[in-house]
Design a protein around this motif. Structure first.
Motif, short mmCIF file in Angstrom:
data_model
loop_
_atom_site.label_atom_id
_atom_site.label_comp_id
_atom_site.label_asym_id
_atom_site.label_seq_id
_atom_site.Cartn_x
_atom_site.Cartn_y
_atom_site.Cartn_z
N GLY A 276 47.12 30.06 45.25
CA GLY A 276 47.10 31.58 45.82
C GLY A 276 46.55 32.91 44.33
O GLY A 276 46.78 33.74 44.62
N ASP A 277 45.84 32.45 44.10
CA ASP A 277 45.21 32.98 42.97
C ASP A 277 46.00 34.60 41.87
O ASP A 277 45.90 35.12 41.83
N ILE A 278 46.78 33.56 41.49
CA ILE A 278 47.80 33.90 40.81
C ILE A 278 47.25 33.14 39.02
O ILE A 278 47.54 32.33 39.36
N GLU A 279 47.59 34.30 38.25
CA GLU A 279 47.24 34.10 36.92
C GLU A 279 48.10 33.51 36.42
O GLU A 279 49.94 33.42 36.62
N VAL A 280 48.45 31.95 36.09
CA VAL A 280 49.02 31.23 34.91
C VAL A 280 49.50 30.76 34.02
O VAL A 280 48.25 30.94 33.11
N ILE A 281 50.26 30.91 32.94
CA ILE A 281 50.46 31.13 31.81
C ILE A 281 51.51 29.72 31.50
O ILE A 281 52.47 30.00 31.94
N ILE A 282 51.02 29.15 30.68
CA ILE A 282 52.28 27.82 30.44
C ILE A 282 52.43 28.09 28.78
O ILE A 282 52.11 28.21 27.92
N THR A 283 53.62 28.60 28.32
CA THR A 283 54.66 29.31 27.33
C THR A 283 54.60 28.45 26.16
O THR A 283 55.35 28.46 25.13
N ARG A 284 55.25 26.92 26.80
CA ARG A 284 55.81 26.20 26.44
C ARG A 284 55.36 24.48 26.72
O ARG A 284 55.33 24.04 28.19
#
Length: 284
Positions: A276-284
């Motif tokens: 969906g063209d959204i930036e994903v950040i994996i935090t843990r």
């Protein structure tokens, strides 16, 4: 008898008969109150008054009594009604006591007629009854209708007061609940850089509608739905620690969300968000 809470006792048990002129009503009421407080049954009446008992009732009161008490003043002596009741008691040879208010001659032949009759004060009358007329002591004095009405009105007033207190308590509780509600707590949150939403419930997202909040944390809330986030003007959301959140369509419908923080257990969601063209950040 405005100041008395009782009605005259008519029988069938023994009673004390008391009569006074209407001008001596206070003396009558005071004596009656003292006697009734000592559980002494009393028939009482004021002659020449609007609420005076019928003649046949006065006669019955005298007939059923073991003691007749007459409160005599000059005004009482001038009353034919009072003199008739005294004559009737004397004709029945009823024990009779006089409480005399005036030292002057009463007139109308009463001084001679009552010359052999005891003249006592209130306390002496009470002692006489307690000693020689114990059959007049006991329950049975009827309470006045007006007193029952007053008690009823008092109970109604108490009920209204309690009802008011209950209603006021409910209103206060509702007001406190409102002040503690998400709707109230979130109503002024707008044009903010950050909001920690974790103390709210997922259904409370609707109260963020049309508000501008740059970053919102939904971390570890146990979310199953994030419905309503599409109506919030926000750029960054943290939904990490919500592995049961599968439906991310509300995020995809958002026109403002640019970055979503996730945890490792939400990798499947990450793939859908990236598409969906959204930036994903994996935090843990």
């Amino acid at each position: 008898m405005s100041s008395l809470r009782y009605k005259p006792y008519y029988g069938p048990r023994d009673l004390v008969f008391i009569r006074a002129h209407k001008d001596d009503r206070k003396d009558l009421e005071r004596l009656c109150q003292k006697l009734i407080e000592k559980k002494i049954r009393v028939f009482f009446d004021c002659s020449n008054s609007d609420d005076s008992a019928a003649q046949e009732d006065v006669a019955a009161g005298i007939l059923n009594s073991t003691l007749c008490i007459f409160i005599l003043s000059k005004k009482a002596a001038s009353s034919l009604d009072m003199r008739n009741s005294i004559n009737y008691a004397m004709s029945l040879k009823k024990e009779t006591v006089i409480i005399r208010k005036d030292k002057d001659d009463l007139g109308y032949g009463l001084d001679m007629q009552l010359s052999n009759v005891q003249t006592l004060n209130e306390n002496e009358v009470i002692d006489l009854i307690s000693g020689n007329h114990k059959s007049c002591i006991g329950e049975g004095q009827p309470v006045s209708t007006d007193d029952r009405k007053q008690k009823t009105r008092a109970l109604i007033a108490i009920a209204f007061t309690l009802a008011f207190m209950i209603v006021a308590g409910i209103i206060l509780k509702n007001r406190i609940d409102y002040y503690n509600s998400a709707k109230y707590r979130l109503k002024d949150i707008d044009q903010s850089d950050y909001l920690d939403f974790t103390s709210f419930k997922e259904g409370d997202i609707v109260y963020l509608k049309d508000k501008k909040i740059k970053e919102i944390s939904f971390a570890d809330m146990g979310l199953r739905s994030i419905e309503g986030i599409e109506d919030v003007d926000t750029e960054h959301i943290d939904i990490s620690g919500n592995p049961d959140l599968k439906n991310i369509n509300p995020i995809l419908r958002s026109q403002s969300i640019k970055t979503v923080a996730l945890s490792q257990d939400m990798i499947i969601v990450a793939e859908m968000l990236r598409r969906g063209d959204i930036e994903v950040i994996i935090t843990r």
